[in-house]
Motif scaffolding. Structure first.
Motif, short mmCIF file in Angstrom:
data_model
loop_
_atom_site.label_atom_id
_atom_site.label_comp_id
_atom_site.label_asym_id
_atom_site.label_seq_id
_atom_site.Cartn_x
_atom_site.Cartn_y
_atom_site.Cartn_z
N GLU A 102 13.63 15.45 31.73
CA GLU A 102 14.32 16.73 31.60
C GLU A 102 14.59 17.36 32.97
O GLU A 102 15.65 17.95 33.19
CB GLU A 102 13.47 17.70 30.76
CG GLU A 102 13.41 17.35 29.27
CD GLU A 102 12.42 16.23 28.95
OE1 GLU A 102 11.75 15.71 29.86
OE2 GLU A 102 12.32 15.86 27.76
N GLU A 103 13.64 17.21 33.89
CA GLU A 103 13.83 17.72 35.25
C GLU A 103 14.90 16.93 35.98
O GLU A 103 15.67 17.47 36.78
CB GLU A 103 12.51 17.64 36.04
CG GLU A 103 11.61 18.84 35.85
CD GLU A 103 12.32 20.14 36.15
OE1 GLU A 103 13.11 20.21 37.11
OE2 GLU A 103 12.10 21.11 35.41
N ALA B 152 18.14 18.21 34.80
CA ALA B 152 18.38 19.57 35.30
C ALA B 152 18.76 19.55 36.78
O ALA B 152 19.70 20.22 37.20
CB ALA B 152 17.14 20.43 35.08
N ASN C 231 22.22 18.36 37.31
CA ASN C 231 23.18 19.44 37.01
C ASN C 231 23.33 20.38 38.18
O ASN C 231 24.44 20.78 38.54
CB ASN C 231 22.70 20.26 35.81
CG ASN C 231 22.98 19.58 34.49
OD1 ASN C 231 23.75 18.62 34.45
ND2 ASN C 231 22.37 20.06 33.43
N TYR D 196 21.91 31.05 37.28
CA TYR D 196 21.05 30.16 36.50
C TYR D 196 20.12 29.35 37.40
O TYR D 196 18.93 29.20 37.10
CB TYR D 196 21.89 29.22 35.63
CG TYR D 196 21.04 28.24 34.86
CD1 TYR D 196 20.23 28.68 33.81
CD2 TYR D 196 20.98 26.90 35.21
CE1 TYR D 196 19.40 27.80 33.14
CE2 TYR D 196 20.16 26.02 34.54
CZ TYR D 196 19.38 26.47 33.50
OH TYR D 196 18.56 25.60 32.84
N ASP E 130 17.28 31.49 38.50
CA ASP E 130 16.40 31.73 37.38
C ASP E 130 15.43 30.55 37.22
O ASP E 130 14.22 30.71 37.06
CB ASP E 130 17.28 31.88 36.13
CG ASP E 130 16.51 32.42 34.96
OD1 ASP E 130 15.62 33.25 35.19
OD2 ASP E 130 16.80 32.00 33.82
N ARG E 131 15.99 29.35 37.29
CA ARG E 131 15.20 28.14 37.13
C ARG E 131 14.22 27.94 38.28
O ARG E 131 13.04 27.67 38.06
CB ARG E 131 16.16 26.94 37.08
CG ARG E 131 15.90 25.96 35.96
CD ARG E 131 16.85 24.78 36.08
NE ARG E 131 16.40 23.87 37.12
CZ ARG E 131 15.44 22.96 36.93
NH1 ARG E 131 14.89 22.82 35.76
NH2 ARG E 131 15.07 22.18 37.92
N ASP F 44 11.40 30.50 38.26
CA ASP F 44 10.47 30.20 37.19
C ASP F 44 9.53 29.06 37.57
O ASP F 44 8.31 29.13 37.38
CB ASP F 44 11.29 29.83 35.94
CG ASP F 44 10.41 29.63 34.72
OD1 ASP F 44 9.52 30.48 34.52
OD2 ASP F 44 10.61 28.65 33.99
N LEU F 45 10.08 28.01 38.17
CA LEU F 45 9.26 26.85 38.52
C LEU F 45 8.34 27.14 39.71
O LEU F 45 7.21 26.66 39.76
CB LEU F 45 10.16 25.63 38.79
CG LEU F 45 10.79 25.07 37.50
CD1 LEU F 45 11.91 24.09 37.83
CD2 LEU F 45 9.74 24.38 36.65
N ARG G 222 5.51 29.02 38.12
CA ARG G 222 4.65 28.15 37.32
C ARG G 222 3.77 27.26 38.18
O ARG G 222 2.59 27.06 37.90
CB ARG G 222 5.50 27.25 36.41
CG ARG G 222 6.05 27.97 35.22
CD ARG G 222 7.16 27.14 34.59
NE ARG G 222 7.76 27.85 33.49
CZ ARG G 222 7.32 27.80 32.24
NH1 ARG G 222 6.26 27.06 31.94
NH2 ARG G 222 7.93 28.48 31.30
N LYS H 293 15.25 26.21 28.61
CA LYS H 293 15.92 25.87 29.88
C LYS H 293 16.30 24.40 29.91
O LYS H 293 17.41 24.04 30.28
CB LYS H 293 14.99 26.18 31.07
CG LYS H 293 14.92 27.64 31.44
CD LYS H 293 14.50 27.79 32.90
CE LYS H 293 14.67 29.20 33.40
NZ LYS H 293 13.66 30.13 32.89
N ASP I 226 20.05 22.29 29.97
CA ASP I 226 20.48 21.24 30.89
C ASP I 226 20.74 19.91 30.20
O ASP I 226 21.62 19.16 30.59
CB ASP I 226 19.43 21.05 32.00
CG ASP I 226 19.59 22.10 33.09
OD1 ASP I 226 20.72 22.26 33.57
OD2 ASP I 226 18.61 22.76 33.45
#
Lengths: 258, 94
Positions: free
Chosen positions: A42-43, A46, A49, A142, A145-146, A149-150, A153, B36, B40
């Motif tokens: 998923e990372e 992302a 992108n 965006y 934001d990402r 957040d990371l 975390r 999120k 993506d």
């Protein structure tokens, strides 16, 4: 709507557009280096992108730069056929990926700057700059934001992730000051109503960075020493290696197309 | 400690007025990250206007082995399949 060419000398505008385009291009290439290597599928997607967004932004800025320069160079020539000393990107953008934490911290520090910059550019006296900023601003909102957040975390995560994030922050911090070092190009752009002075973005950046670092339980380095030079073509040793890889195909097979 | 992130099922609403449809699944440490990641992984081509995520563990599924008992009996009850009505053209697809 006014055209920038009525307000400012072309070489100044060209230089300023290269700073936007080159920073997006170099950072986009760095992020793309994670493709196939990110810690989770998923990372990986992302980050790909984000890289694509950045390269898309670079294309818009560099195409415009090529038109302003008026020597027949387009986005491709500017991206693939210039040497390191002609690049005008922030030194922070060209810093190596390091571990995942370092990549995220680099991303966060730049995006916290890019967002207020793009928001201000939406009010540029130049229609084209305003339009590119409006498009890029949505993407960057965006991205920020990402990355915020990371950073939170991982900073406020395990002792291992916390230590890595703090080390990333300490390593990259001295490269963040360059974002606010305005020079003659910035003054001229600001006087013409085309762009904000970089110094004026510092309060917004500081506010974002301090809020996120606090939540991430990370300590902001005390020193305000800042490496600079990227915006005038003096780069760290890393850019040459990055370009060698990014430009290889075009250099080895000039004019190659799909 | 379990090292794998939990699995989430992702539902996307294509346009206003349509239902959320299941588009796939992904791993994420919590719901916020799942949203999120879904953005993506599943909305790269402007697929949607809204995303739902549900922990996969919360889904109770029918037993695939019970397929015959569950679905087969309806096949021969022709009155349940109103496929022989003439539908006026202006109704469009039903």
């Amino acid at each position: 709507m006014t055209e920038a060419s009525d307000l400012i000398a072309n070489d100044i505008l060209f230089d300023w557009l290269l700073r936007r385009g080159d920073t997006a291009l170099v950072l986009g290439h760095r992020v793309s280096e994670w493709c196939g290597h990110a810690p989770a599928l998923e990372e990986d997607i992302a980050l790909a992108n984000v890289a694509l967004d950045l390269i898309g932004q670079a294309r818009l800025w560099l195409s415009y730069a090529g038109e302003v320069e008026g020597k027949g160079r387009g986005e491709n020539e500017l991206a693939f056929l210039r040497d390191a000393w002609d690049f005008r990107n922030l030194l922070l953008a060209e810093q190596p990926n390091g571990d995942f934490g370092q990549t995220l911290m680099r991303q966060f520090l730049i995006e916290a700057y890019d967002l207020p910059l793009l928001r201000a550019l939406e009010r540029s006296a130049d229609e084209r700059i305003a339009a590119i900023a409006a498009k890029a601003g949505k993407e960057t909102a965006y991205h920020l934001d990402r990355s915020s957040d990371l950073v939170i975390r991982l900073g406020d995560g395990t002792s291992e992730s916390h230590a890595r994030m703090q080390s990333a922050l300490d390593t990259l911090w001295p490269f963040s000051g360059e974002m606010f070092c305005g020079d003659g190009v910035d003054d001229a752009m600001s006087d013409a109503g085309l762009a904000p002075k970089p110094e004026s973005l510092k309060p917004a950046w500081t506010e974002t960075v301090e809020a996120v670092l606090a939540e991430a339980t990370l300590t902001r380095p005390q020193s305000d020493f800042a490496h600079s030079g990227g915006l005038s073509g003096r780069h760290t040793e890393h850019l040459g290696h990055l370009l060698a890889q990014m430009q290889f195909l075009q250099r080895a097979y000039p004019g190659a197309t799909w | 400690m379990k090292k794998e992130w939990p699995l989430w099922e992702v539902f996307i609403r294509g346009q206003h007025g349509l239902n959320h449809r299941h588009v796939g699944s992904l791993h994420a440490p919590d719901a916020e990250m799942a949203i999120k990641n879904a953005r993506d992984v599943y909305t790269r081509r402007k697929e949607g206007v809204s995303i739902w995520v549900v922990p996969s563990a919360q889904i109770t599924a029918s037993d695939p082995a019970a397929k015959d008992a569950l679905f087969e009996p309806s096949m021969d009850k022709i009155y349940r399949h109103p496929s022989f009505y003439d539908i006026p053209d202006d109704v469009g697809k039903m």
